[in-house]
Every structure is written in structure tokens, then in C-alpha cells.
Design an enzyme around this catalytic site. Structure first.
Site, mmCIF file in Angstrom:
data_model
loop_
_atom_site.group_PDB
_atom_site.id
_atom_site.type_symbol
_atom_site.label_atom_id
_atom_site.label_comp_id
_atom_site.label_asym_id
_atom_site.label_seq_id
_atom_site.Cartn_x
_atom_site.Cartn_y
_atom_site.Cartn_z
ATOM 1 N N GLY A 39 8.747 4.547 5.695
ATOM 2 C CA GLY A 39 7.620 4.008 6.471
ATOM 3 C C GLY A 39 7.861 4.091 7.963
ATOM 4 N N GLU A 40 9.051 3.734 8.392
ATOM 5 C CA GLU A 40 9.344 3.711 9.818
ATOM 6 C C GLU A 40 9.793 5.073 10.361
ATOM 7 O OE1 GLU A 40 10.962 0.037 8.828
ATOM 8 O OE2 GLU A 40 10.056 -0.988 10.535
ATOM 9 N N LYS B 65 16.009 6.350 0.370
ATOM 10 C CA LYS B 65 15.964 5.568 1.604
ATOM 11 C C LYS B 65 14.508 5.391 1.998
ATOM 12 C CE LYS B 65 19.482 8.130 3.466
ATOM 13 N NZ LYS B 65 20.546 8.538 4.412
ATOM 14 N N GLY B 66 14.264 4.546 2.984
ATOM 15 C CA GLY B 66 12.886 4.214 3.354
ATOM 16 C C GLY B 66 12.250 5.277 4.221
ATOM 17 N N GLY C 286 0.842 -1.199 0.000
ATOM 18 C CA GLY C 286 0.000 0.000 0.000
ATOM 19 C C GLY C 286 0.870 1.238 0.000
#
Lengths: 208, 766
Positions: free
Chosen positions: B725-726, B722-723, B494
């Protein structure tokens, strides 16, 4: 599995094929199923117990007259998903807590998991599959795509239906009215800010 | 393009992974900055949006077959018990019941790394699997579940990790409640006691955070189907390959015989990283009855048995100099793993977020008779950051230093464990723009706001990994008509994975995004990509797509050179066409090149390039909260959150904002509402539903300002993403807690900060 980018060209066929109420006109469902695939119907009638209801029910689903035999305890969402194969409507809690199963009943939003199918007798149900006008998206659907009013998309059909109902009752809501009106639909991804944007944008589209 | 094998090191959650990986042999030319790009970084609508708003998207939950059978699980009603008898005779007589399996009629299958079995005779939490019924319909299966008679011998149980760690606590496993492996972990650098001795101010506080449950909207579910020896599993999972391998190993069949498919999935947040017992149970029965089997967990099961964020009981001691220099940071923590091994620590923020020479931590991950924890969006960091940032505000106040200045004073320019530099750390820039956006100068002395509605401001910083890593691959195919397919063994939870893959390919090949077809979530059709955890999806896979697309471009150039009889240096690639730089009419379209090369499909598999060695890869950020506390009702309203982060390159502004909003609101929900409540007398969860387990709704939505202070991080990969979500959720609870303190002038040391806690805290002060 293949995800073709259909941003401009999703044809109605693409999902009617998957989530159809069957051929045009009135359909008799006994056992209550019609996928437009005779072979499949036959197999289901032999093997699928859930279709063996004894209570007659007539209602309209997405503008089409449906006659079905259902159990007394069959919920509206079970009728839609399991019998009519309209899997656009989702179930996330199955007890009226989250709104993923929202559909319109005579134009008003209801939790279809929390309602017996028999209670929809004689009424008109609209699911997310019934929102498009021919090949054209409903303005709410259009706005949800443009404003990115979703993430995983699982609660989205419910959000879309809640938004349609909200805008039917109040075509020009304030942000606060949107937040109140949509508070019964949980989005765990919490795409809320963009859902709000989507509903406000749809309101503008519908005014034109 | 040639490949080579390298040593690849990275962090997946708090685990340091050391592996070998295949990467491009030569260095990839970094992707230019976003301002010079046409597709990447822009707010491109997600390419699966239409299917999601029309109901056409088929999730595992929607998957069915003509002759499908349905499974339901009988679960233990007790927190701790041994099974002495299972009687299925009544259930089996029910019309429509096909098969019932349980511990007495199934081969033993090891589970939880040998700590339990698929069906264990000892059940160690309320909700543990006892039997599995397959029937013609879900309703019949459910009815049959209720007809099974099980005789249990109830055992003394323990649900709180601090109690469970005591010598005389009921032992959940033979070796005790603190497992030898990773049960007790410690870390230290410098000399903590010496640091405390040399400090001018010392503060010690206790913090408690509660268990939170992921509760993704799509239920945990699987549809399994055997075709002779080939098993196909449609699963709502964050890791198709990890599910494939676990199931193959449980069933003792080759991995090549298991195909896992996840076309759409309705959220996971960490809970769907591992294979479910339900998938294996369904596969066992399906094989026997020679019919596909579907199993869907209900909301109660999801709140009991498929993961949660562990609680924490943290004691933190901080010493600081009068000028604000941090001298010592110490932590002890107890976290509940639940009944089986899981990570329950929270020390990483304290260890790595701020500069401090003397650090000591001691953490206990403790077995309790509750559902097992799983990774939950920034495991450990959310609870750890809340406690650390709370106490740092208290220290700053004692020192009469502005909380923001205190953080800036203790900025850590390099990684203090390895003494290596970061690939990028624009946290100071984030502080500056974030403070401006929230109006930090309006922050008053804590508790000084007049009136019964009191406003407050707070902040918290964020550190996380999320740099991605090799191995990760993507296959790019160009057809004779110029259309392109990208195949990658990742999955879209998602977050917009489909869309960013298409964006990268469209950018490199300079063709319209509509011409790109993305296939992910199928172990049989795609090359390997890692599980979607640790904010590693985008940073791992986009460089592989980039490499694959570059290889296709290179093949087209090489083909054009031969076909046009012009050396490659004299050729220019533009918008899917190649022409001679001096003679533009001498040109070929990509589709023509493929055709004339007599290829049906041009194929290239790209791999993620290695990160530059010698650096630490992290993401950073700060969030500022503006809240109002009604001191008559105890209700907290979050007006605004400013999220300013260093996360490398923005791939899609719209989906990035959306994911940040989601993280912030999930953090707000954790800070103010969420708490799994277990009755201590019965060991039962009393709020295993979405009504009593409180999740933020649209009415909780604050204004959220997302500011990205970073460009591409070229040391991380050729794409430099880079990510997110966290990083998005980590600082939110800490920032809100500090803003609440600033508003009312009383510290609430536990989450969630509910109205009753606010009122009690205020009364205590009176």
C-alpha cells in the site's frame, strides 16, 4: 460479519433481505418505510421523526410503485436510504461533488444527494439493488467483479450506476469516452484503471 | 503446535517497536514459489466482490437499528479560542433533541495523551469539538447544533510551522510549539561538514509540500449500542483492537466489555487508525439514553478534524564527487503537526535510500492552529522522497551524469544505520526492467523538447518498511462437511484482505476457495491481529493463516493415521483427501476424518512466525514517469508511470495491481492537485469539500505498468509477502516532479505542481 465466498452463488435473497423495497407490488409508505417486518415498522413509526413528512410523493423505485410522505427538504438519497432502506446507494460528500450516490432517474444518471425527493415525482428510479435480473447479475456488475473494478467498494454502487447509464447511451465507448463519462465519480482508492477495464468489458458483454 | 515467546522488533511508520510476541516454536516450512502454487499469486476475484457490486455489503455507514438516535458535533469556528459560556437552552427546546453534552456537563476524559480533553475549554483549531447533540434524526441534531450559543474568547493564532517555531509565536500549548518529546529530532552519521568540504559539487535547495487530506469515501462513523454493561461499536476503522482499547480506557470499562466490529470499511489511508472522539461521545450518550446512537461525520468535518498529511518546509544540502559519489546529505525540516502531537518528519528517505557516509538531519514537528496530522499512506516518505529525488536530479545534471546512473552509483547494499544486510533488495533489477518499460533511452536533455507541448521523463526510488511482524494470529476451523472458516482480528480496508486470507487457506488445504469462509473485523470473535497500518497487514496475517491451516492439515493427517491404522509417513494429503501412498483406495476425505474423530469442529490457531534475525526488512522500488507539459496552459498530463518494486511474494496479482494503481494515482493527485488551503488571516480552511479540495478523477488516469521483481522473501516469514500500500505511493510525486523538470527545464520546488506554478516558473526563465 462472516464473509462467505459467494462468487458463484450469491442469491438474490441474500441482499433483497437486507435492502428490500418490500413485498411485490405497490406499497404505501406512511410513515414511509417498509422492510417487510411489521414489528419494526410499528416501532419506527413511534420513534423515528424523520418519517413524518407531509408531502405526498409517488414514484417508481426499482420497478415498484412507491407512495410516501416526505418533507419538502428530503433528498432523493434520504428517501432511498433512510425511508426505503436501500442502503446500497452511498453518500460520501452529500453535495454533488463525488458521485457515490449516483442512481438512474428515468434511465439517466443523477446525484441523488443533490436532488429533492419531490423532484422525482412520477419518475422511475433505479438503484444498484434494482440492477439484477432475477438471480442474474447485470453485465456491469459481473464485469466489476471479474476485472476487480473496486477496492473498498464504497463508491462502487455509484460507479456501477454511472457505467450502466454510460453504456445505455453509448454501448461501445472508447477508453476516452469511458474516462470522460465516468469522471464525475470519485474513487479515492483510485481503482480507475480497473474501473475502465470493467466498463469496457461490460460493453463487450452487453453486445453479445 | 507449540508456541514460544520471542522479542519482536519492527518499524511501524517511523517508530521502532520493541515488543514480545508468541510465535510458532518450530520453524515453518516456507511456502513454495508461486509457479508451483495453484491459488496464491493468481488473479482470484475478490471474494467480497459480489456484495460490493450489488449494494448488499453493509458498511458502518449503513448500519442502523430500529430505535437508533443520531449524533452531530458542534465544532469551534475559530482557530484558537477559549470557551467562556455554552448555552444550550434553545437547542434543548427543539422537538426531537434528546441529549446535549459538552465541557460543562461531562466528566473530564483525557485526550491526545493528556494534551487535551474530550471537550476542552480551549479549542486549538477550526473544527475542534465543542458539544455533541443526540436527536431523533440527523437533521434535528444538526439544527440543534446551530441553536447552541457559545461564547468564545478568540486568541492570536499561528498556522504555518516555520512561523509557529519562532520564539514570539502564539503558544498553542504551555510548553511552547515545539514539544519536548519528539518536537525536535536529529540524526547524524559520519561528518556532514567534512563530506561537504570534500565534495566537488554542492547543491542546496528549499522544498515545500502542502497539507493533504485523506478523504476516504466512507465517512468516519460509528454506531454504538449498549446491552447492559456490554458495549458494541460498529466503527469504520483500520484497527479494531486499538479502537477497543482506547474506548475501554476512555470510558474506564474492561476491554472485554467492548466489542468493535468492522465488516466493511470504505477506505482509511491512515486516518482511521485511532478511536474517534465521536465514538466516545456517542457511547457516553447512548449509555445514558439507553438507545443505540449513530454518528457520521460530514465531508467538511473530515477535512477539518480527522487527520492529514503534514506539510513540510525542507532545506536540503547535497555534496557529491565528480564521479557521482554522494559525499554528504543534510536536511532541516519543519512540519506542521496541527494542534496536537503527531509525527511530522520526513527525513527517512534521505537517511536510508542511498549510500552516503555523511548524513545530518534536524527536524521540527511544530504545533499549529490547524487540524491534527495523522499517518497518511507512507507518512514522511512521500514528501521526503519528493524533495530528495528532486535535488539528486539537480546534482546529477550538474555532474552531467544520467539520473538513473547516478542512483545506481549510490546504491546502498546494506542498511547504513545497523550495518545489517537487507532480507532482500532487488532495486537494481527494478531499475533495469523499469527503465526498459518506460523507454528511458528516449529521455532528452532537460528543457530541450521543441514545441509548446514538452515531454519529459523522470524517476524516483522508494524505500519503506512493511515486512509485518508478530504477534498476529488466525484461527482456522474445519467443519464436518469439510467447509472451513478462518477467523482473524484484522480488517479489510479495501485492499483485499478477505481474499488473500481465503487464498492462503485454500492453497494449504487444497480445497476450493468457495468452501472457505472468512471472518475478520470483530474483536469478540477473532484472535488478535495488528492494526492495518504501515503496509503490515498482509505480511503479518498471512503467515498466521498459513500456520493455522498447516496445523489443521497436520491434525487431519494424524487423525487419518489412527483411523486408517497406517503410519503418518505413509500417508499423502491431496485435495482435501488423505490416502496411503502404496494403496490409494485406503483413503479418507477430510470431512470424514473430522466426523470419525468425533469432532464437530477441528480448530487450530496459527501465529505469525518470527522473521530471521540479523537482517533489516524493507521494501524497495522505483517509479518512472512520462509526462507532457503544455507550456501555454501550464497543464501537466502524466502519460505513463512504470512501477517496478521488490515487495516479496505476490499474493494476488489482480488486487496487487489494483492497489499499486491506487497508490500511483493518489501520488499523482498529491503531486499535481491536492492542497488544504488555510486562510492566513482567519485561520479557516477554505476548501473543506471535495470540489475545492482537488482529488484525481478518472480523467487523470495514466497508463500504469506494475512490475514485481521479487519472489517470496523467505527471511521475512514462511509466506514471504511484504506490504504494497505504501510502497506504491512513495516515489510517484518525485518521479513526476523530475519528469516535469526534464520537460520544461525549470525546477518547481513545491507541491502540488499546479498550472499557475508552471507558468510562473516558465515566465521567470524568460
Amino acid at each position: 460479519m462472516s464473509k462467505e465466498n459467494k462468487s458463484k452463488k450469491l442469491s438474490r435473497r441474500d441482499f433483497i433481505g437486507r435492502a428490500s423495497t418490500g413485498a411485490v407490488g405497490s406499497i404505501v409508505l406512511f410513515p414511509a418505510i417498509s422492510s417487510g417486518n411489521d414489528k419494526r415498522e410499528e416501532k419506527i413509526s413511534k420513534t423515528n421523526f424523520k418519517m413524518l413528512g407531509t408531502n405526498s410523493l409517488t414514484l417508481k423505485v426499482n420497478g415498484k410503485k412507491i407512495s410516501a410522505k416526505v418533507n419538502a427538504n428530503t433528498t432523493l438519497v434520504e428517501l432511498l436510504r433512510d425511508h426505503l432502506n436501500l442502503t446500497g446507494t452511498k453518500v460520501a460528500c452529500n453535495s454533488g461533488e463525488c458521485g457515490s450516490c449516483s442512481v438512474l432517474l428515468d434511465g439517466e444518471v443523477v446525484y441523488s444527494c443533490h436532488m429533492l425527493a419531490l423532484d422525482a415525482q412520477g419518475k422511475s428510479v433505479t438503484t444498484v439493488e434494482g440492477l439484477m435480473d432475477g438471480e442474474k447479475f447485470h453485465p456491469v456488475q459481473e464485469a466489476f467483479v471479474e476485472e476487480d473494478g473496486l477496492q473498498c467498494g464504497f463508491c462502487t454502487p455509484g460507479q456501477v450506476m454511472a457505467a450502466v447509464s454510460l453504456l445505455n447511451n453509448n454501448p461501445t465507448p472508447t477508453k476516452g469516452e469511458v474516462m470522460n463519462g465516468m469522471a464525475g465519480n470519485i474513487c479515492r482508492c483510485a481503482a480507475y484503471p480497473k474501473i475502465i477495464d470493467s466498463v469496457l468489458s461490460a460493453s463487450k458483454k452487453m453486445k453479445v | 503446535m507449540a508456541q514460544k515467546i520471542i522479542r519482536s522488533q519492527y518499524h511501524l511508520y517511523d517508530e521502532k517497536i520493541d515488543t514480545m510476541a508468541e510465535v510458532p516454536d518450530s520453524e515453518l516450512k516456507p511456502l513454495p514459489k508461486n509457479k508451483d502454487l495453484k491459488v496464491i499469486g493468481k488473479s482470484i476475484p475478490r471474494i467480497d466482490g459480489n456484495e460490493k457490486v450489488t449494494g448488499a455489503a453493509i458498511y458502518t455507514f449503513d448500519k442502523t437499528f430500529v430505535n437508533i438516535a443520531h449524533g452531530r458535533t458542534l465544532r469551534s469556528p475559530y482557530p484558537f479560542a477559549t470557551i467562556t459560556k455554552i448555552d444550550t437552552s434553545k437547542a434543548e427546546k427543539l422537538k426531537g433533541v434528546i441529549k446535549i453534552i459538552h465541557t460543562y456537563n461531562t466528566n473530564e476524559i483525557s485526550w491526545y495523551w493528556g494534551n487535551s480533553k474530550l471537550f476542552d475549554k480551549t479549542t486549538r483549531y477550526e473544527g475542534e469539538e465543542v458539544a455533541f447533540v443526540v436527536a431523533e434524526t440527523e437533521a434535528i441534531a444538526e439544527k440543534a447544533v446551530r441553536l447552541i450559543k457559545v461564547e468564545y474568547k478568540e486568541l492570536d493564532f499561528v498556522i504555518n510551522p516555520v512561523d509557529a517555531a519562532k520564539e514570539d509565536a502564539p503558544k498553542i500549548h504551555e510548553g511552547g510549539n515545539i514539544p519536548k518529546r519528539r518536537g525536535h529530532s536529529t540524526y547524524s552519521r559520519g561528518d556532514f561538514e567534512e563530506g561537504i568540504k570534500n565534495a566537488d559539487v554542492v547543491v542546496e535547495e528549499k522544498y515545500i509540500t502542502e497539507v493533504a487530506v485523506h478523504n476516504p469515501t466512507e465517512p468516519f462513523c460509528s454506531v454504538v449500542k449498549w446491552d447492559d454493561e456490554q458495549l458494541t461499536i460498529w466503527d469504520s476503522t483500520q484497527g479494531i483492537f486499538s479502537v477497543r482499547d482506547s474506548i475501554a480506557s476512555s470510558l474506564k470499562i474492561p476491554q472485554s466489555k467492548v466489542r468493535v466490529i468492522t465488516e466493511y470499511m470504505g477506505g482509511g489511508f491512515g486516518a482511521k487508525l485511532e478511536a474517534g472522539k465521536y465514538s466516545v461521545m456517542a457511547a457516553l450518550v447512548s449509555k445514558e439514553i439507553k438507545r443505540p446512537v449513530k454518528v457520521v461525520l460530514d465531508r467538511r468535518e473530515m477535512n477539518l478534524a480527522v487527520g492529514n498529511r503534514p506539510n513540510s518546509y525542507q532545506t536540503i544540502k547535497v555534496g557529491a564527487k565528480r564521479d557521482g559519489t554522494l559525499m554528504a546529505l543534510g536536511l532541516t525540516n519543519y512540519g506542521s503537526m496541527g494542534a496536537y502531537p503527531a509525527g511530522a518528519g520526513a527525513h527517512w528517505p534521505l537517511r536510508s535510500l542511498y549510500k552516503c557516509e555523511n548524513v545530518t538531519t534536524s527536524e521540527y514537528s511544530v504545533f499549529t492552529n490547524t487540524g491534527r496530522a495523522r499517518a497518511f499512506r507512507a507518512p514522511g516518505h512521500v514528501q521526503g522522497t519528493f524533495a530528495l529525488e528532486s535535488i539528486l536530479d539537480d546534482v546529477a545534471e550538474k555532474l552531467k551524469i544520467n539520473p538513473l546512473d547516478f542512483r545506481i552509483k549510490n546504491f546502498a547494499p546494506i542498511d547504513q544505520d545497523s550495518e545489517r544486510p537487507y532480507t532482500s533488495k532487488k532495486l537494481l533489477e527494478a531499475y533495469e526492467v523499469g527503465a526498459k518499460a518506460i523507454g528511458w533511452e528516449n529521455r532528452k536533455t532537460s528543457g530541450s523538447d521543441k514545441g509548446f507541448i514538452k515531454r519529459g521523463f523522470g524517476l524516483a526510488s522508494q524505500i519503506w518498511w512493511g515486512g509485518g511482524y508478530p504477534p498476529a494470529y488466525a484461527t482456522v476451523k474445519m467443519n464436518r462437511d469439510g467447509s472451513v472458516q478462518v477467523l482473524c482480528g484484522t480488517q479489510d480496508l479495501g485492499t483485499g484482505t478477505y481474499t488473500i486470507i481465503a487464498q492462503v487457506a485454500a492453497e494449504v488445504l487444497e480445497i476450493p476457495i468457495e468452501k472457505i469462509d472468512v471472518l475478520i473485523g470483530d474483536t469478540q470473535a477473532t484472535p488478535y491481529a495488528p492494526s492495518s497500518g504501515g503496509s503490515n497487514t498482509a505480511p503479518s496475517i498471512t503467515p498466521a493463516v498459513y500456520d493455522g491451516a498447516l496445523q489443521i492439515k497436520e491434525k487431519l493427517m494424524s487423525g487419518a493415521s489412527a483411523l486408517l491404522e497406517v503410519s503418518q509417513e505413509k500417508l499423502v494429503y491431496s485435495k482435501g483427501e488423505i490416502f496411503e501412498s502404496d494403496n490409494k483406495s485406503n483413503s479418507l476425505k477430510a470431512s470424514e476424518i473430522v466426523r470419525k474423530m468425533r469432532e464437530r469442529v477441528l480448530v487450530a490457531t496459527g501465529s505469525r512466525n518470527e522473521s530471521t534475525s540479523g537482517y533489516r526488512v524493507n521494501t524497495f522500488g522505483v517509479q518512472f514517469a512520462d509526462v507532457e507539459v503544455n507550456t501555454l496552459t501550464g497543464k501537466i498530463k502524466v502519460n505513463k508511470i512504470v512501477a517496478a518494486h521488490d515487495i516479496g511474494r505476490t499474493l494476488n496479482r489482480q488486487t496487487l495491481e489494483n492497489q499499486f494503481h491506487g497508490g500511483v494515482i493518489m501520488g499523482l493527485s498529491y503531486a499535481l492537485h491536492e492542497e488544504r488551503v488555510v486562510d492566513e488571516f482567519t485561520g479557516k480552511v477554505v476548501n473543506a469539500n471535495l470540489l475545492d479540495y482537488k482529488i484525481a478523477t478518472m480523467l487523470d488516469t495514466p497508463e500504469i505498468d506494475v512490475i514485481i521483481v521479487s519472489e517470496a522473501d523467505e527471511l521475512v516469514s514462511a509466506v514471504g509477502a511484504k506490504g504494497i500500500g505504501e510502497p506504491a505511493i512513495i516515489p510517484t510525486p518525485g518521479a513526476i516532479a523530475n519528469a516535469v523538470y526534464n520537460a520544461i527545464g525549470v525546477r518547481i520546488n513545491s507541491l502540488p505542481i499546479t498550472p499557475d506554478k508552471v507558468l510562473m516558473a516558465l515566465n521567470k526563465e524568460v
